[in-house]
Scaffold this motif. Structure first.
Motif, mmCIF file in Angstrom:
data_model
loop_
_atom_site.group_PDB
_atom_site.id
_atom_site.type_symbol
_atom_site.label_atom_id
_atom_site.label_comp_id
_atom_site.label_asym_id
_atom_site.label_seq_id
_atom_site.Cartn_x
_atom_site.Cartn_y
_atom_site.Cartn_z
ATOM 1 N N LEU A 115 0.833 -1.373 -0.018
ATOM 2 C CA LEU A 115 -0.134 0.155 0.080
ATOM 3 C C LEU A 115 0.730 1.174 0.001
ATOM 4 N N GLU A 116 1.865 1.326 0.803
ATOM 5 C CA GLU A 116 2.927 2.405 0.821
ATOM 6 C C GLU A 116 3.335 2.502 -0.735
ATOM 7 N N GLN A 117 3.869 1.618 -1.355
ATOM 8 C CA GLN A 117 4.196 1.675 -2.598
ATOM 9 C C GLN A 117 3.065 2.202 -3.651
ATOM 10 N N CYS A 118 1.783 1.918 -3.352
ATOM 11 C CA CYS A 118 0.918 2.569 -4.181
ATOM 12 C C CYS A 118 0.667 4.089 -4.063
ATOM 13 N N GLU A 119 0.840 4.252 -2.705
ATOM 14 C CA GLU A 119 0.650 5.633 -2.404
ATOM 15 C C GLU A 119 1.801 6.471 -3.060
ATOM 16 N N ARG A 120 3.002 6.106 -3.074
ATOM 17 C CA ARG A 120 4.359 6.791 -3.639
ATOM 18 C C ARG A 120 3.974 6.851 -5.103
ATOM 19 N N GLU A 121 3.260 5.751 -5.538
ATOM 20 C CA GLU A 121 3.148 5.900 -7.090
ATOM 21 C C GLU A 121 1.862 6.625 -7.695
ATOM 22 N N ARG A 122 1.246 7.285 -6.589
ATOM 23 C CA ARG A 122 -0.200 7.864 -6.977
ATOM 24 C C ARG A 122 -1.288 6.771 -7.498
ATOM 25 N N ALA A 123 -1.046 5.749 -6.947
ATOM 26 C CA ALA A 123 -2.098 4.751 -7.797
ATOM 27 C C ALA A 123 -3.371 4.524 -6.863
ATOM 28 N N ARG A 124 -4.369 4.026 -7.301
ATOM 29 C CA ARG A 124 -5.608 3.809 -6.599
ATOM 30 C C ARG A 124 -5.669 2.375 -6.474
ATOM 31 N N VAL A 125 -5.955 2.059 -5.144
ATOM 32 C CA VAL A 125 -5.816 0.608 -4.780
ATOM 33 C C VAL A 125 -7.200 0.278 -4.110
ATOM 34 N N LEU A 126 -7.570 -1.035 -4.251
ATOM 35 C CA LEU A 126 -8.758 -1.596 -3.616
ATOM 36 C C LEU A 126 -8.139 -2.675 -2.672
ATOM 37 N N VAL A 127 -8.624 -2.576 -1.386
ATOM 38 C CA VAL A 127 -8.253 -3.620 -0.538
ATOM 39 C C VAL A 127 -9.659 -4.456 -0.566
ATOM 40 N N HIS A 128 -9.448 -5.850 -0.374
ATOM 41 C CA HIS A 128 -10.785 -6.535 -0.380
ATOM 42 C C HIS A 128 -10.542 -7.805 0.261
ATOM 43 N N CYS A 129 -11.674 -8.274 0.821
ATOM 44 C CA CYS A 129 -11.937 -9.723 1.560
ATOM 45 C C CYS A 129 -13.063 -10.393 0.704
ATOM 46 N N MET A 130 -13.831 -11.056 1.273
ATOM 47 C CA MET A 130 -14.927 -11.706 0.851
ATOM 48 C C MET A 130 -15.957 -10.687 0.865
ATOM 49 N N THR A 131 -16.352 -10.215 2.154
ATOM 50 C CA THR A 131 -17.351 -9.450 2.651
ATOM 51 C C THR A 131 -17.063 -7.949 2.553
ATOM 52 N N GLY A 132 -15.831 -7.612 2.499
ATOM 53 C CA GLY A 132 -15.470 -6.281 3.087
ATOM 54 C C GLY A 132 -15.741 -5.802 4.334
ATOM 55 N N ARG A 133 -15.839 -6.559 5.278
ATOM 56 C CA ARG A 133 -16.554 -6.195 6.870
ATOM 57 C C ARG A 133 -15.291 -6.183 7.730
ATOM 58 N N SER A 134 -14.654 -7.465 7.717
ATOM 59 C CA SER A 134 -13.679 -7.487 8.931
ATOM 60 C C SER A 134 -12.258 -7.727 8.444
ATOM 61 N N ARG A 135 -11.671 -8.580 7.661
ATOM 62 C CA ARG A 135 -10.478 -9.036 7.095
ATOM 63 C C ARG A 135 -9.841 -7.626 6.453
ATOM 64 N N SER A 136 -10.504 -7.430 5.453
ATOM 65 C CA SER A 136 -9.832 -6.229 4.649
ATOM 66 C C SER A 136 -9.902 -4.960 5.355
ATOM 67 N N ALA A 137 -11.034 -4.745 6.279
ATOM 68 C CA ALA A 137 -11.056 -3.442 7.129
ATOM 69 C C ALA A 137 -9.931 -3.429 8.176
ATOM 70 N N ALA A 138 -9.604 -4.502 8.689
ATOM 71 C CA ALA A 138 -8.567 -4.645 9.463
ATOM 72 C C ALA A 138 -7.117 -4.338 8.890
ATOM 73 N N PHE A 139 -7.001 -4.850 7.880
ATOM 74 C CA PHE A 139 -5.605 -4.406 7.124
ATOM 75 C C PHE A 139 -5.766 -2.892 6.571
ATOM 76 N N VAL A 140 -6.786 -2.430 6.390
ATOM 77 C CA VAL A 140 -6.937 -0.864 6.148
ATOM 78 C C VAL A 140 -6.692 -0.218 7.499
ATOM 79 N N ALA A 141 -7.190 -0.710 8.563
ATOM 80 C CA ALA A 141 -6.846 0.164 9.919
ATOM 81 C C ALA A 141 -5.236 0.213 10.289
ATOM 82 N N ALA A 142 -4.779 -1.293 9.948
ATOM 83 C CA ALA A 142 -3.309 -1.318 10.019
ATOM 84 C C ALA A 142 -2.579 -0.432 9.460
ATOM 85 N N PHE A 143 -2.970 -0.347 8.093
ATOM 86 C CA PHE A 143 -2.217 0.860 7.321
ATOM 87 C C PHE A 143 -2.243 2.232 7.752
#
Length: 269
Positions: A115-143
């Motif tokens: 994700l840091e590399q994506c931000e340096r490159e000014r790229a738009r990135v999607l973080v996903h899991c199966m439902t977008g409620r727990s696992r992917s949200a945890a990774f976004v919070a960690a970032f």
């Protein structure tokens, strides 16, 4: 196409298809969820669009969102972080994928590097899991904790305000608490994320590592660094020469000679 279909586009994606009959949209791939009980009305599918967590950069969504290439292209998303090892990357020729290979424990550091590399490159990135409620949200919070220097409670509330359906599992919360202590020190007081936190919105702390504006009084003036006693006698300011005492004149008692020409006139009398 029937007139009714032309007049009633899908309320989820806006495309024309027989969504009331459960037909899959040929453009974005969504359809109505089947009724849980016989005779009950069908439930609308969740939005076809992922949630924008950080403007023009970070998006959070489900595997269903990640499977809609046209929607992702509409949002100019070019990179996808797949947090579920079992999920397939559907469009490898169209997007740059990074898939996490480990289910437990969550590899926050590996995800943050991507994700840091994506931000340096000014790229738009999607973080996903199966439902977008727990696992992917945890990774976004960690970032957010790593890149912005925010505490866990602030990160969770920031994500929750933008994607209300987020609901961290107990296991996800525990791993985030451990990651928070890793970032801020084992003695740091943990803030367990709960839905009772007030919305923070503005006033969040600055991201760690931001360059602070220098103070003007830290560098001394060039005139303060020069010792007046060390100024040479022939030092000049501008085009004028400094007046000095004529050593050949013994009758002026040390007074300054008013003549300042380079070749003084001599009295021949």
């Amino acid at each position: 196409m029937r007139k009714r279909e032309r007049e009633n586009p899908c309320g989820i994606c806006g495309h024309y298809h027989k969504y009331e009959e459960g037909e899959v949209c040929g453009v974005c791939g969504h359809r109505l969820k089947p009724a849980e009980e016989e005779g009950a009305p069908a439930k609308l599918h969740e939005s076809a669009f992922p949630t924008e967590v950080l403007k023009d950069f970070l998006f959070l969504g489900s595997y269903d969102n990640a499977s809609r290439s046209e929607v992702l292209k509409t949002l100019s998303i070019s990179h996808i972080l797949n947090t579920v090892p079992a999920c397939q990357n559907l469009y490898k020729n169209s997007f740059t994928y990074h898939s996490l290979q480990r289910d437990k424990p969550m590899d926050f550091d590996e995800a943050n590097q991507f994700l840091e590399q994506c931000e340096r490159e000014r790229a738009r990135v999607l973080v996903h899991c199966m439902t977008g409620r727990s696992r992917s949200a945890a990774f976004v919070a960690a970032f957010l904790m790593k890149s912005r220097g925010w505490r866990l409670a602030q990160c969770f509330q920031w994500v929750k305000d933008r994607r209300p359906q987020v609901q961290l599992t107990d296991a996800s919360q525990q791993e985030l608490l451990e990651y928070e202590q890793k970032l801020f020190g084992p003695s740091a007081q943990s803030m367990v994320p709960t839905e009772s936190f007030a919305s923070l919105g503005f006033g969040l702390p600055q991201r760690a590592g931001d360059i602070q504006a220098p103070m003007f009084n830290q560098t001394p003036s060039i005139f303060e660094r020069v010792n007046p006693n060390n100024v040479p006698a022939n030092f000049t300011f501008g085009a004028e020469r400094t007046l000095g005492v004529n050593p050949q004149d013994n009758n002026n008692n040390g007074a300054v000679n008013p003549t300042s020409t380079d070749n003084p006139m001599m009295d021949g009398s």
